[in-house]
Design a protein around this motif. Structure first.
Motif, short mmCIF file in Angstrom:
data_model
loop_
_atom_site.label_atom_id
_atom_site.label_comp_id
_atom_site.label_asym_id
_atom_site.label_seq_id
_atom_site.Cartn_x
_atom_site.Cartn_y
_atom_site.Cartn_z
N PRO A 104 9.67 -5.22 8.31
CA PRO A 104 10.75 -4.37 8.82
C PRO A 104 11.79 -4.00 7.77
CG PRO A 104 11.01 -6.64 9.59
CD PRO A 104 9.66 -6.54 8.94
N ARG A 105 11.84 -4.76 6.65
CA ARG A 105 12.82 -4.49 5.60
C ARG A 105 12.32 -3.47 4.59
NH1 ARG A 105 12.94 -10.60 3.84
NH2 ARG A 105 10.73 -10.05 4.03
N SER A 106 11.01 -3.20 4.59
CA SER A 106 10.42 -2.32 3.59
C SER A 106 10.36 -0.88 4.09
CB SER A 106 9.00 -2.77 3.25
OG SER A 106 9.02 -4.03 2.63
N THR A 107 10.43 0.06 3.16
CA THR A 107 10.24 1.46 3.51
C THR A 107 8.77 1.71 3.83
OG1 THR A 107 9.76 2.17 1.25
CG2 THR A 107 12.09 2.14 1.94
N ILE A 108 8.51 2.81 4.50
CA ILE A 108 7.14 3.18 4.84
C ILE A 108 6.32 3.37 3.57
CG2 ILE A 108 5.72 4.93 5.93
CD1 ILE A 108 7.37 3.02 7.84
N LEU A 109 6.89 3.98 2.55
CA LEU A 109 6.17 4.18 1.30
C LEU A 109 5.79 2.83 0.68
CD1 LEU A 109 5.03 5.98 -0.91
CD2 LEU A 109 7.30 6.01 -1.96
N THR A 123 0.33 2.77 -11.74
CA THR A 123 0.18 3.84 -12.72
C THR A 123 1.08 5.00 -12.31
OG1 THR A 123 -1.63 4.93 -11.53
CG2 THR A 123 -2.24 3.16 -13.08
N PRO A 124 1.23 6.00 -13.16
CA PRO A 124 2.10 7.12 -12.81
C PRO A 124 1.70 7.83 -11.52
CG PRO A 124 1.67 7.13 -15.16
CD PRO A 124 0.78 6.08 -14.58
N ASP A 125 0.43 7.76 -11.14
CA ASP A 125 0.00 8.49 -9.94
C ASP A 125 -0.11 7.59 -8.70
OD1 ASP A 125 -2.29 7.04 -10.62
OD2 ASP A 125 -3.63 8.64 -9.90
N THR A 126 0.25 6.31 -8.80
CA THR A 126 0.09 5.39 -7.66
C THR A 126 0.91 5.85 -6.46
OG1 THR A 126 -0.28 3.53 -9.16
CG2 THR A 126 0.29 3.01 -6.88
N GLU A 127 2.18 6.19 -6.71
CA GLU A 127 3.04 6.63 -5.61
C GLU A 127 2.53 7.93 -5.02
OE1 GLU A 127 7.66 8.01 -5.21
OE2 GLU A 127 7.27 6.02 -6.09
N ALA A 128 2.03 8.82 -5.85
CA ALA A 128 1.48 10.09 -5.36
C ALA A 128 0.28 9.86 -4.44
CB ALA A 128 1.10 10.99 -6.53
N ARG A 129 -0.53 8.86 -4.77
CA ARG A 129 -1.68 8.54 -3.93
C ARG A 129 -1.24 8.04 -2.56
NH1 ARG A 129 -4.74 4.49 -7.73
NH2 ARG A 129 -6.00 4.12 -5.86
N ALA A 130 -0.19 7.22 -2.54
CA ALA A 130 0.32 6.72 -1.26
C ALA A 130 0.93 7.85 -0.43
CB ALA A 130 1.36 5.63 -1.51
N LEU A 131 1.65 8.73 -1.08
CA LEU A 131 2.22 9.88 -0.36
C LEU A 131 1.13 10.79 0.17
CD1 LEU A 131 5.22 10.72 -2.73
CD2 LEU A 131 5.38 9.90 -0.36
N GLY A 138 -0.93 12.51 8.81
CA GLY A 138 -0.03 13.37 9.58
C GLY A 138 1.44 13.02 9.47
N LEU A 139 1.83 12.30 8.42
CA LEU A 139 3.24 11.95 8.23
C LEU A 139 3.73 12.61 6.94
CD1 LEU A 139 3.17 8.16 9.16
CD2 LEU A 139 3.92 10.07 10.59
N PRO A 140 4.69 13.53 7.04
CA PRO A 140 5.19 14.22 5.84
C PRO A 140 5.98 13.28 4.93
CG PRO A 140 6.47 14.83 7.77
CD PRO A 140 5.33 14.02 8.28
N ALA A 141 6.27 13.76 3.73
CA ALA A 141 6.95 12.95 2.71
C ALA A 141 8.31 12.45 3.18
CB ALA A 141 7.10 13.77 1.43
N SER A 142 8.91 13.14 4.14
CA SER A 142 10.24 12.73 4.63
C SER A 142 10.20 11.36 5.32
CB SER A 142 10.79 13.77 5.60
OG SER A 142 9.91 13.94 6.71
N PHE A 143 9.00 10.90 5.73
CA PHE A 143 8.87 9.60 6.37
C PHE A 143 8.86 8.46 5.35
CE2 PHE A 143 7.84 12.12 9.96
CZ PHE A 143 7.95 11.31 11.09
N ALA A 144 8.66 8.76 4.08
CA ALA A 144 8.44 7.72 3.07
C ALA A 144 9.62 6.76 2.96
CB ALA A 144 8.16 8.36 1.71
N ALA A 145 10.84 7.27 3.10
CA ALA A 145 12.04 6.43 2.92
C ALA A 145 12.48 5.75 4.22
CB ALA A 145 13.17 7.27 2.37
#
Length: 256
Positions: A104-109, A123-131, A138-145
């Motif tokens: 519950p303390r962590s962001t969705i990303l 790696t530089p693309d790790t976060e991009a892969r998760a996004l 079906g969850l846009p990038a706005s959900f990541a935070a």
């Protein structure tokens, strides 16, 4: 390239017993008795039965969390006990209550990133892969935070599916994955699983007591009772005319 027809996951004559009680009341309980099942790439096996029938134990066995007393379990043509390293990130699970699986303390990303960071260096693309995986469910990038308390049950289950798929597993266990959701949301999640399976070709075990959900999602169906598989058939055959009296009983309970 022709896809291999050998099973991704294969159980052969698997039995599991537990000891229950103390002293004079001590007894052995059979959770699985001579169970044989297999699932190939791009296929879903639906496993149905009442509570206590052995479904969850079967899920634990195929994930390597429970060692069978007898029989063998093979994953991608290797004995499961010998393939721990090779299956890292290649087997995943989506459970009934996503809130229990998410910090519950962590962001969705961060929650979606976690399985990747366990199995490989960032790696530089790790976060991009998760996004990208969030986008696929079906969850846009706005959900990541956002954090779990800011999402609905259906959205949280989408996050759980993204977490499971981000390592590109060959096999996923869905254990009552839609039973806690509203009926309309259930249909959305079942459609999502179908679409993702068509794209990623993972094999799946779909554990449920819901015959309607199993019919919708599964290519074959196995019915479990008291640790035994009492019926196993392609979905169309099973739902046209269930053969075992217990299967027919489940159908009657569904329609009552």
């Amino acid at each position: 390239m022709t896809e291999s027809t050998s099973p991704v996951l294969d159980l052969d004559d698997v039995s599991v017993t537990f000891t229950s009680g103390l002293g004079a009341s001590r007894r052995e309980v059979t959770a699985m008795s001579h169970v044989s099942l297999s699932v190939t790439a791009g296929e879903t096996l639906g496993l149905v039965g009442e509570s206590g029938s052995g479904k969850t134990t079967t899920g634990s066995v195929v994930l390597g969390l429970q060692r069978p007393d007898t029989g063998t379990v093979r994953f991608q043509d290797a004995p499961l006990s010998r393939s721990l390293r090779s299956r890292a990130g290649r087997m995943q699970a989506v459970l009934q209550h996503p809130r229990w699986a998410l910090d519950p303390r962590s962001t969705i990303l961060s929650s979606v990133l976690e399985p990747l960071l366990v199995h490989e260096r960032r790696t530089p693309d790790t976060e991009a892969r998760a996004l990208s995986m969030l986008d696929q469910v079906g969850l846009p990038a706005s959900f990541a935070a956002r954090r779990p308390h800011q999402l609905s049950g259906g959205q949280l289950q989408r996050v759980s599916i993204a977490r499971a798929l981000v390592t590109h597993p060959a096999f996923i266990v869905f254990d009552e994955a839609v039973s806690a959701l509203d009926v309309s949301v259930q249909a959305q999640i079942l459609n999502l699983i179908q679409d993702l399976q068509a794209e990623h070709r993972f094999a799946a075990l779909f554990i449920s007591h819901d015959l309607a959900a199993v019919r919708y999602i599964s290519h074959q169906v196995a019915v479990m009772r008291a640790g035994e598989i009492v019926e196993h058939a392609p979905t169309e055959v099973f739902y046209d005319l269930p053969q075992h009296p217990y299967s027919r009983q489940l159908f009657q309970e569904l329609s009552s």
